[in-house]
Design an enzyme around this catalytic site. Structure first.
Site, PDB file in Angstrom:
ATOM      1  N   ASP A 123       0.748  -1.194   0.222  1.00 41.30           N
ATOM      2  CA  ASP A 123      -0.483   0.079   0.040  1.00 41.30           C
ATOM      3  C   ASP A 123       1.164   1.949   0.496  1.00 41.30           C
ATOM      4  OD1 ASP A 123      -2.504  -1.835   0.252  1.00 41.30           O
ATOM      5  OD2 ASP A 123      -1.663  -2.388   1.996  1.00 41.30           O
TER       6      ASP A 123
ATOM      7  N   LYS B 140       2.366   2.396  -4.829  1.00 43.94           N
ATOM      8  CA  LYS B 140       3.291   1.628  -6.351  1.00 43.94           C
ATOM      9  C   LYS B 140       2.112   2.113  -7.849  1.00 43.94           C
ATOM     10  CE  LYS B 140       2.952  -2.287  -4.413  1.00 43.94           C
ATOM     11  NZ  LYS B 140       2.707  -2.258  -2.781  1.00 43.94           N
TER      12      LYS B 140
ATOM     13  N   GLY C 235      -4.232  -4.364  -4.302  1.00 38.16           N
ATOM     14  CA  GLY C 235      -5.367  -3.733  -4.684  1.00 38.16           C
ATOM     15  C   GLY C 235      -4.679  -2.753  -5.054  1.00 38.16           C
ATOM     16  N   HIS C 236      -4.251  -1.482  -5.806  1.00 32.23           N
ATOM     17  CA  HIS C 236      -3.857  -0.261  -6.446  1.00 32.23           C
ATOM     18  C   HIS C 236      -4.747   1.155  -7.169  1.00 32.23           C
ATOM     19  CE1 HIS C 236      -0.817  -3.029  -7.219  1.00 32.23           C
ATOM     20  NE2 HIS C 236      -0.246  -2.545  -6.164  1.00 32.23           N
TER      21      HIS C 236
ATOM     22  N   GLN D   2       1.886  -5.673  -3.264  1.00 31.81           N
ATOM     23  CA  GLN D   2       2.589  -6.175  -2.294  1.00 31.81           C
ATOM     24  C   GLN D   2       3.591  -5.505  -1.761  1.00 31.81           C
ATOM     25  OE1 GLN D   2       1.294  -9.110  -3.697  1.00 31.81           O
ATOM     26  NE2 GLN D   2      -0.464  -8.520  -2.849  1.00 31.81           N
TER      27      GLN D   2
HETATM   28  P1  IMP Z   1      -2.909 -13.130   1.259  1.00 36.47           P
HETATM   29  O1  IMP Z   1      -1.938 -12.137   0.918  1.00 36.47           O
HETATM   30  O2  IMP Z   1      -3.969 -12.277   1.220  1.00 36.47           O
HETATM   31  O3  IMP Z   1      -2.676 -13.810   1.833  1.00 36.47           O
HETATM   32  O4  IMP Z   1      -2.175 -11.874   2.764  1.00 36.47           O
HETATM   33  C1  IMP Z   1      -1.052 -12.229   3.487  1.00 36.47           C
HETATM   34  C2  IMP Z   1      -1.108 -10.663   4.553  1.00 36.47           C
HETATM   35  O5  IMP Z   1      -0.293  -9.853   3.207  1.00 36.47           O
HETATM   36  C3  IMP Z   1      -2.108 -10.177   5.242  1.00 36.47           C
HETATM   37  O6  IMP Z   1      -1.228  -9.458   6.192  1.00 36.47           O
HETATM   38  C4  IMP Z   1      -2.370  -9.193   4.298  1.00 36.47           C
HETATM   39  O7  IMP Z   1      -3.605  -8.158   4.608  1.00 36.47           O
HETATM   40  C5  IMP Z   1      -1.386  -8.574   3.362  1.00 36.47           C
HETATM   41  N1  IMP Z   1      -1.760  -8.447   2.135  1.00 36.47           N
HETATM   42  C6  IMP Z   1      -1.696  -9.016   1.045  1.00 36.47           C
HETATM   43  N2  IMP Z   1      -1.856  -8.625  -0.087  1.00 36.47           N
HETATM   44  C7  IMP Z   1      -1.314  -6.964   0.653  1.00 36.47           C
HETATM   45  C8  IMP Z   1      -1.102  -6.055  -0.538  1.00 36.47           C
HETATM   46  O8  IMP Z   1      -1.803  -5.721  -1.273  1.00 36.47           O
HETATM   47  N3  IMP Z   1      -1.412  -4.622   0.224  1.00 36.47           N
HETATM   48  C9  IMP Z   1      -0.776  -4.309   2.014  1.00 36.47           C
HETATM   49  N4  IMP Z   1      -1.166  -5.587   2.249  1.00 36.47           N
HETATM   50  C10 IMP Z   1      -1.288  -7.455   1.779  1.00 36.47           C
END
Ligand code: IMP
Length: 427
Positions: free
Chosen positions: A13, A16, A40-41, A223
C-alpha cells in the site's frame, strides 16, 4: 530503454499504482509479476479514480501492452469483472495479456483461505481471504491449474477431476464442509476460458520483443518487501515474492535484464493484517494519520495500522532489493504534525540493534529508537518543485534519503498524477 522494477518497500500500500501510472506514459510494456487480487492499486488520472486488483496500472495508456505474468495467481472471475468495469468506463483492455503459465485461483482456494484462517483462531494471519496462499501452495505442490489449461477443455476436466477429488477429501473430512461440484466448476471455468482466450499468451516472447526494440518495460510490484515469504515478517507474510528478484521470476526475465529498481516508500508506515509493525502508533497520532490519509485497505476495506517511518526496515528493504532510487509517497499526510519521528534503531533485550531481525518473536520485542524532527505544518499538495517545499519538509526527505541509502527520485504529495515532485530524473 531500461527495464525498471517498481517495488513496494514496506508492508504494501505504498502507492505503487500512482508511480506506475506516472512512469507508464513512456513505457511500452507493464508487467504484474506477483501476488493476485489481494493487491489493490488505486490510480487517479484524467479518466477518474480506479481501484485495480489484477490489471497492471499501465492500462490507461493506449500504447502500453499490459501483461499479467506467470508469477501472478489469477482469479478469472475477478479479472473478467475488472476488465468489464474498465470497458464500461471507456478503457480499452484489448492490450491486456495473461501468461499461459500463471496459476489459477480456484473456488476451493478461496474457501480454504477462509477455513484455514478460522482454524488459526487467535493466530490468524489476517489474509485477504482471496485464496492467494492456498493457490501458491498448490502451485508449489504441483497441484495447480494454469491459465493455459483453460484452452484445452478435455485436459482441463481431467486435471480438475484429479485435483478436486483430493480437495473434496480435505473439505469434507478435515473441515466438515460440503464438497464442491466438478460440473459446476468445470462449466464456470470453461466460460472464463472462452472469455479470456484472446488474451492468453506466451508472454515472455512479448517481453523479448519489447527489449529487442529497446522499449521501456515496467515490472509492477504488488504488496511490499516486508510481506515477502523469505524476508518479511514470516509467517505474517503473503505467499509470493514482492521483491525485485521476484520480478525476474514472475515476469520471465533474467536478472541482468533489470536496470533500475525503484523502491516505493510511504513517508510513514502502514500495515494491514496481523504481524509486527515496530513503529505502530496506537494513539491519536496514528488515528490522525489513518483518517487524514484514508488508510483503509483497497481490497478488504480494513483499517490500516499506522506508524512512524521505520528506517531500519527501510534500509533492509534497500539491501535485499538493490534499489537504485526511491519514491516517497504521501508526504502531504504529515503536513499538520508539529513533530515527526523516524525509527533509526531497535532496542532488543536491552541492546540497541540496527538490523531487521529475521525472527518474528524478536521483532515483536523490538522497541523503536527514535530521532525527532520538526514538522513543517503547512500544506504541500500544490507544490511541484523540491526547492519550494518548506525547509523542514526538505530536511525530512533528505534524512530519509540518507537513512535508506538511495537517492529519492520522486515525491508524491497527493493522489493526482500532477501532485508529484520530480526531485531527480530516474533515467
Ligand atoms: P494474503 O496475501 O491474502 O495471503 O494475505 C497475507 C498478508 O498480506 C495479510 O496480512 C494481508 O493483509 C497482506 N496483504 C496482502 N496483499 C496486500 C496488499 O496488497 N497490501 C497490503 N497488505 C497486503
Amino acid at each position: 530503454m531500461p527495464v525498471i522494477a517498481i517495488i513496494g518497500a514496506q508492508w504494501g500500500d505504498e502507492g505503487k499504482g500512482k508511480v506506475v501510472d506516472l512512469l507508464a506514459e513512456r513505457a511500452r510494456v507493464v508487467v504484474r509479476f506477483s501476488g493476485g487480487d489481494n493487491a489493490g492499486h488505486t490510480v487517479v488520472n484524467p479518466y477518474g479514480e480506479f481501484r485495480l486488483h489484477l490489471i497492471p496500472s499501465g492500462i490507461f495508456y493506449p500504447q502500453v501492452v499490459c501483461i499479467i505474468g506467470n508469477g501472478v495467481v489469477v482469479n478469472p472471475k475477478v479479472l473478467i469483472d475488472e476488465m468489464a468495469q474498465l470497458n464500461q468506463r471507456g478503457i480499452d483492455t484489448s492490450r491486456l495479456f495473461i501468461s499461459d503459465r500463471a496459476n489459477l485461483i480456484m473456488p476451493y482456494h478461496v474457501l480454504l483461505d477462509g477455513l484455514e484462517e478460522e482454524l488459526r483462531g487467535g493466530k490468524a494471519l489476517g489474509t485477504t481471504r482471496k485464496g492467494i496462499g492456498p493457490a501458491f501452495a498448490d502451485k508449489t505442490a504441483r497441484l495447480g491449474i494454469r491459465v493455459g489449461d483453460l484452452l484445452d477443455k478435455e485436459a482441463l476436466v481431467e486435471r480438475l477431476r484429479f485435483i478436486l477429488d483430493y480437495k473434496n477429501v480435505i473439505l469434507t473430512k478435515v473441515y466438515g464442509v460440503s464438497p464442491l461440484s466438478l460440473d459446476e466448476i468445470y462449466s464456470q471455468y470453461c466460460q472464463y476460458g472462452e472469455r479470456l482466450a484472446p488474451h492468453i499468451r506466451e508472454t515472455t516472447i512479448m517481453l523479448e520483443e519489447a527489449l529487442a526494440k529497446d522499449e521501456l518495460v515496467i515490472l509492477e510490484g504488488a504488496q511490499g518487501t516486508l510481506l515477502d515469504p523469505d524476508f518479511g515478517t514470516y509467517p505474517y507474510t503473503t505467499s509470493s515474492s514482492p521483491l525485485a528478484g521476484g520480478g525476474c521470476l514472475g515476469a520471465g526475465l533474467g536478472p541482468t535484464g533489470i536496470s533500475r529498481v525503484l523502491g516505493v516508500f510511504k513517508a510513514y508506515c502502514t500495515r494491514v493484517g496481523s504481524g509486527p509493525l515496530p513503529t505502530e502508533l496506537k494513539d491519536e497520532t496514528g488515528n490522525l494519520i489513518r483518517e487524514r490519509a484514508h488508510e483503509y485497505g483497497t481490497t478488504t476495506g480494513r483499517p490500516r495500522r499506522c506508524g512512524w517511518f521505520d528506517a531500519v526496515a527501510a534500509r533492509f528493504s534497500t539491501r535485499i532489493n538493490g534499489f537504485t532510487g526511491a519514491a516517497i509517497t504521501r508526504l502531504d499526510v504529515l503536513d499538520t504534525l508539529p513533530r515527526l519521528k523516524i525509527c533509526v534503531g531497535y532496542k532488543l533485550d536491552g541492546k540497541t540493534i540496527d538490523y531487521f531481525p529475521g525472527n518474528v518473536a524478536s521483532l515483536e520485542r523490538c522497541q523503536p529508537v527514535y530521532e525527532e524532527l520538526p514538522g513543517w505544518q503547512s500544506p504541500t499538495s500544490d507544490i511541484r518543485d523540491y526547492e519550494q517545499l518548506p525547509i523542514d519538509a526538505q530536511q525530512y526527505v533528505a534524512r530519509l534519503e540518507e537513512l535508506i541509502s538511495c537517492p529519492v527520485n520522486i515525491i508524491s504529495v497527493g493522489a493526482e498524477r500532477e501532485q508529484t515532485i520530480h526531485k531527480m530524473p530516474i533515467f
